[in-house]
Design a protein around this motif. Sequence first.
Motif, PDB file in Angstrom:
ATOM      1  N   ARG A   1      41.268 -40.652  54.040  1.00 14.60           N
ATOM      2  CA  ARG A   1      41.082 -40.907  55.466  1.00 14.60           C
ATOM      3  C   ARG A   1      40.401 -39.710  56.104  1.00 14.60           C
ATOM      4  NH1 ARG A   1      46.281 -41.816  59.015  1.00 14.60           N
ATOM      5  NH2 ARG A   1      46.334 -39.556  58.870  1.00 14.60           N
ATOM      6  N   ILE A   2      39.231 -39.931  56.664  1.00 11.91           N
ATOM      7  CA  ILE A   2      38.472 -38.870  57.334  1.00 11.91           C
ATOM      8  C   ILE A   2      38.854 -38.867  58.808  1.00 11.91           C
ATOM      9  CG2 ILE A   2      36.183 -37.959  57.853  1.00 11.91           C
ATOM     10  CD1 ILE A   2      36.864 -38.055  54.871  1.00 11.91           C
ATOM     11  N   ASP A   3      39.342 -37.739  59.304  1.00  7.43           N
ATOM     12  CA  ASP A   3      39.748 -37.699  60.714  1.00  7.43           C
ATOM     13  C   ASP A   3      38.858 -36.810  61.569  1.00  7.43           C
ATOM     14  OD1 ASP A   3      40.588 -35.245  59.723  1.00  7.43           O
ATOM     15  OD2 ASP A   3      42.726 -35.728  59.833  1.00  7.43           O
ATOM     16  N   HIS A   4      37.860 -36.168  60.963  1.00  5.98           N
ATOM     17  CA  HIS A   4      36.906 -35.350  61.720  1.00  5.98           C
ATOM     18  C   HIS A   4      35.513 -35.546  61.121  1.00  5.98           C
ATOM     19  CE1 HIS A   4      40.645 -33.220  62.794  1.00  5.98           C
ATOM     20  NE2 HIS A   4      40.003 -32.760  63.839  1.00  5.98           N
ATOM     21  N   GLY A   5      34.512 -35.397  61.951  1.00  2.00           N
ATOM     22  CA  GLY A   5      33.156 -35.328  61.440  1.00  2.00           C
ATOM     23  C   GLY A   5      32.907 -33.963  60.808  1.00  2.00           C
ATOM     24  N   LEU A   6      31.718 -33.767  60.269  1.00  2.00           N
ATOM     25  CA  LEU A   6      31.401 -32.484  59.657  1.00  2.00           C
ATOM     26  C   LEU A   6      31.417 -31.345  60.673  1.00  2.00           C
ATOM     27  CD1 LEU A   6      28.572 -33.509  57.157  1.00  2.00           C
ATOM     28  CD2 LEU A   6      30.904 -32.750  56.612  1.00  2.00           C
ATOM     29  N   ASP A   7      31.275 -31.666  61.962  1.00  2.00           N
ATOM     30  CA  ASP A   7      31.354 -30.617  62.974  1.00  2.00           C
ATOM     31  C   ASP A   7      32.765 -30.034  63.048  1.00  2.00           C
ATOM     32  OD1 ASP A   7      32.512 -32.887  64.022  1.00  2.00           O
ATOM     33  OD2 ASP A   7      31.524 -32.755  65.976  1.00  2.00           O
ATOM     34  N   GLY A   8      33.741 -30.723  62.450  1.00  2.00           N
ATOM     35  CA  GLY A   8      35.102 -30.194  62.424  1.00  2.00           C
ATOM     36  C   GLY A   8      35.269 -28.992  61.522  1.00  2.00           C
ATOM     37  N   LEU A   9      34.235 -28.702  60.693  1.00  2.00           N
ATOM     38  CA  LEU A   9      34.305 -27.503  59.853  1.00  2.00           C
ATOM     39  C   LEU A   9      34.211 -26.236  60.701  1.00  2.00           C
ATOM     40  CD1 LEU A   9      31.942 -28.535  56.892  1.00  2.00           C
ATOM     41  CD2 LEU A   9      34.429 -28.822  57.073  1.00  2.00           C
ATOM     42  N   VAL A  10      33.466 -26.320  61.792  1.00  2.00           N
ATOM     43  CA  VAL A  10      33.313 -25.161  62.673  1.00  2.00           C
ATOM     44  C   VAL A  10      34.618 -24.924  63.432  1.00  2.00           C
ATOM     45  CG1 VAL A  10      32.055 -24.199  64.628  1.00  2.00           C
ATOM     46  CG2 VAL A  10      30.846 -25.561  62.908  1.00  2.00           C
ATOM     47  N   GLY A  11      35.084 -23.705  63.414  1.00  2.00           N
ATOM     48  CA  GLY A  11      36.340 -23.370  64.068  1.00  2.00           C
ATOM     49  C   GLY A  11      37.509 -23.304  63.113  1.00  2.00           C
ATOM     50  N   ALA A  12      37.327 -23.790  61.873  1.00  2.00           N
ATOM     51  CA  ALA A  12      38.386 -23.686  60.875  1.00  2.00           C
ATOM     52  C   ALA A  12      38.450 -22.250  60.347  1.00  2.00           C
ATOM     53  CB  ALA A  12      38.139 -24.654  59.729  1.00  2.00           C
ATOM     54  N   ASP A  13      39.626 -21.849  59.929  1.00  2.00           N
ATOM     55  CA  ASP A  13      39.770 -20.523  59.303  1.00  2.00           C
ATOM     56  C   ASP A  13      39.269 -20.539  57.871  1.00  2.00           C
ATOM     57  OD1 ASP A  13      41.385 -19.034  61.427  1.00  2.00           O
ATOM     58  OD2 ASP A  13      42.571 -20.849  61.151  1.00  2.00           O
ATOM     59  N   THR A  14      39.472 -21.673  57.186  1.00  2.00           N
ATOM     60  CA  THR A  14      39.053 -21.820  55.799  1.00  2.00           C
ATOM     61  C   THR A  14      38.396 -23.179  55.631  1.00  2.00           C
ATOM     62  OG1 THR A  14      40.909 -20.471  55.001  1.00  2.00           O
ATOM     63  CG2 THR A  14      39.823 -21.888  53.383  1.00  2.00           C
ATOM     64  N   VAL A  15      37.254 -23.209  54.971  1.00  2.00           N
ATOM     65  CA  VAL A  15      36.557 -24.453  54.658  1.00  2.00           C
ATOM     66  C   VAL A  15      36.548 -24.611  53.142  1.00  2.00           C
ATOM     67  CG1 VAL A  15      34.323 -25.638  54.646  1.00  2.00           C
ATOM     68  CG2 VAL A  15      35.119 -24.451  56.722  1.00  2.00           C
ATOM     69  N   ILE A  16      37.024 -25.757  52.669  1.00  2.00           N
ATOM     70  CA  ILE A  16      37.084 -26.029  51.231  1.00  2.00           C
ATOM     71  C   ILE A  16      36.134 -27.176  50.908  1.00  2.00           C
ATOM     72  CG2 ILE A  16      38.537 -26.805  49.323  1.00  2.00           C
ATOM     73  CD1 ILE A  16      40.906 -25.481  50.678  1.00  2.00           C
ATOM     74  N   VAL A  17      35.252 -26.949  49.922  1.00  5.54           N
ATOM     75  CA  VAL A  17      34.324 -27.984  49.466  1.00  5.54           C
ATOM     76  C   VAL A  17      34.702 -28.353  48.038  1.00  5.54           C
ATOM     77  CG1 VAL A  17      31.925 -28.671  49.207  1.00  5.54           C
ATOM     78  CG2 VAL A  17      32.526 -26.876  50.852  1.00  5.54           C
TER      79      VAL A  17
END
Length: 334
Positions: free
Chosen positions: A65-81
């Motif tokens: 379930r996706i609850d944010h668009g890719l713009d939700g990566l901005v502002g995160a402390d950690t981004v995991i790909v």
Amino acid sequence: MSAGVVAIAVVPDRRTGTSLWELYEIAIACAVFGNPQPDLVDPWYELRMCGEAGAGSGAGVFSVRIDHGLDGLVGADTVIVPSVPDAVVEDGEDVPAELVEALRAAAASGARMVSLCTGAFALAAAGLLDGRRATAHWQHTAQLAARHPGVVVDDSVLYTDEGSVLTSAGATAALDLCLHLVRRDLGATVAGQLARRLVVPAHRAGGQAQFIEAPLPPSDGDSLGPVLQWATEHLAEPLTVESLARRARLSPRTFHRRLQETCGTTPLQWLLQQRVARAQTLLEATDLPVEQIGERSGLGTAANLRRHFTRTVGVSPTDYRRSFRPSARPSTGR
């Protein structure tokens, strides 16, 4: 305020949806960062699932379930790909431009960037691995090096930690890296307790071998587990390869070979890793001076503790204690 915001970038294949490997790595990250642990840290991490709007996000009977668009990566402390589609790795397709831009924006905003397995291809496409040491599953590191010659690819390790950018090999190495992140954020004690709940080793150093000849002992009778468990309970004692081999009823040469095959490291290096981990726990959980921590961890003198600890962890014992226990009284020496 939570322990930090962790955003997972879901990268489905537009034709086939999310792969099972990607789902496996997503599940690992969710198990570590998405399950509240109120008795350890409250509140725990805040988890975001980010992806392209309308993109496929399932494999077989499983779905994300996706609850944010890719713009939700901005502002995160950690981004995991997690893993990218096979077509990117095997067929040379480009990483989606929208993801590349989102990763660059997240890194520019100060996020810690993390890849699991072939997620390294996405970080590399965004230019975030140029000049850095990185890894991926050993089956795909040759393609990573060929596609991105500016990346210092290491195909032999479980994970790499370049400070603001971290990468892991595939499968279970992703769990090792996630626990390493918890260890960095919240300390060895919390990471160790979480690892016990997940029934996995509390800490495998990133430099351990990614590929080992015999990842599982052939039988219970040949397992080194009881001896290694005993060793972790007696780290303050003068342990040697010879004494551990005797306890395992093996010759020193056979014990060395078995440990290398099972853990991907030498007996002396394994002991050093366990002793440094014990020192981390004592620095976090007690006010003991470094002299006593050196003795209790088996590292000996304060000078020896400082040398091995700083070389392994990257900071001095005093600085490490200050990071996790800012109100603790100063210990003796650095």
